[in-house]
Design a protein around this motif. Structure first.
Motif, PDB file in Angstrom:
ATOM      1  N   LEU A 161      54.439  42.902 132.753  1.00  0.00           N
ATOM      2  CA  LEU A 161      53.908  43.916 133.667  1.00  0.00           C
ATOM      3  C   LEU A 161      54.990  44.948 133.971  1.00  0.00           C
ATOM      4  N   GLN A 162      56.215  44.468 134.221  1.00  0.00           N
ATOM      5  CA  GLN A 162      57.339  45.376 134.468  1.00  0.00           C
ATOM      6  C   GLN A 162      57.696  46.188 133.223  1.00  0.00           C
ATOM      7  N   ALA A 163      57.406  45.635 132.038  1.00  0.00           N
ATOM      8  CA  ALA A 163      57.697  46.332 130.776  1.00  0.00           C
ATOM      9  C   ALA A 163      56.639  47.377 130.450  1.00  0.00           C
ATOM     10  N   GLY A 164      55.568  47.427 131.249  1.00  0.00           N
ATOM     11  CA  GLY A 164      54.579  48.485 131.064  1.00  0.00           C
ATOM     12  C   GLY A 164      53.227  48.048 130.554  1.00  0.00           C
ATOM     13  N   SER A 205      49.495  46.757 130.802  1.00  0.00           N
ATOM     14  CA  SER A 205      48.504  46.875 131.874  1.00  0.00           C
ATOM     15  C   SER A 205      48.049  45.488 132.323  1.00  0.00           C
ATOM     16  N   GLN A 206      47.482  45.430 133.515  1.00  0.00           N
ATOM     17  CA  GLN A 206      46.951  44.162 134.018  1.00  0.00           C
ATOM     18  C   GLN A 206      45.828  43.676 133.117  1.00  0.00           C
ATOM     19  N   GLN A 240      54.125  36.967 132.393  1.00  0.00           N
ATOM     20  CA  GLN A 240      53.229  38.015 132.900  1.00  0.00           C
ATOM     21  C   GLN A 240      53.986  39.006 133.785  1.00  0.00           C
ATOM     22  N   LYS A 241      54.855  38.503 134.650  1.00  0.00           N
ATOM     23  CA  LYS A 241      55.639  39.394 135.511  1.00  0.00           C
ATOM     24  C   LYS A 241      56.543  40.301 134.683  1.00  0.00           C
ATOM     25  N   ASP A 242      57.227  39.722 133.692  1.00  0.00           N
ATOM     26  CA  ASP A 242      58.115  40.523 132.836  1.00  0.00           C
ATOM     27  C   ASP A 242      57.347  41.582 132.060  1.00  0.00           C
TER      28      ASP A 242
END
Length: 159
Positions: free
Chosen positions: A44-47, A49-50, A40-42
């Protein structure tokens, strides 16, 4: 002698069954820590959305089996398929007002002008395979966690 051998085999089976049961009971929790949260962290950083990430989950698929799954629904449609997997070229048509849509498809062109069309040919997409790649990347971490936790369980329970 045979009785001792049978007794030993029986004890080994019991031990194996207790260890397997321990792993099965805890596997989802370990997978959430070792696979789901880092993925999930990766992503999210890749673009992503939540909202898209909220559809990511660990599913128990059988005895000592789990999978990293993604179900992202928007406007009642499962759009995670279109992001994760390849799509073929296809036609897209406006639904029309009578069917709960619009009479025209609309988007902004490269020059910024609004474009209208009743029908367009979509060339298809190449899937990003985000979930598949995340599962492959974090599977070794889950495997190591299972080994560590199992070793600790066996020491504490003197198996």
């Amino acid at each position: 002698m045979i009785n001792l051998l049978e007794y030993t085999i029986s004890r080994l089976r019991q031990t194996r069954d207790r260890v397997n049961s321990f792993i099965d009971r805890n596997l989802v929790d370990w997978a959430q820590t070792e696979m789901l949260t880092p993925a999930q962290k990766d992503l999210l950083q890749a673009g992503l959305s939540q909202e898209a990430l909220d559809g990511l989950s660990i599913n128990k698929t059988g005895f000592m089996k789990i999978s990293l799954a993604w179900r992202y629904i928007k406007d009642g449609k499962p759009i995670h398929f279109y992001i994760e997997y390849d799509t073929r070229p296809h036609w897209i048509e406006a639904k029309g007002r009578l069917h709960g849509g619009s009479d025209f498809l609309t988007w902004k062109g490269k020059d910024g002008r609004q474009i209208f069309a009743k029908k367009v040919y979509h060339p298809g997409t190449t899937g990003k395979h985000l979930i598949e790649n995340a599962a492959k990347e974090y599977k070794p971490f889950l495997k190591q966690r299972v080994i560590t936790e199992t070793n600790n369980f066996m020491k504490v329970n003197r198996l």
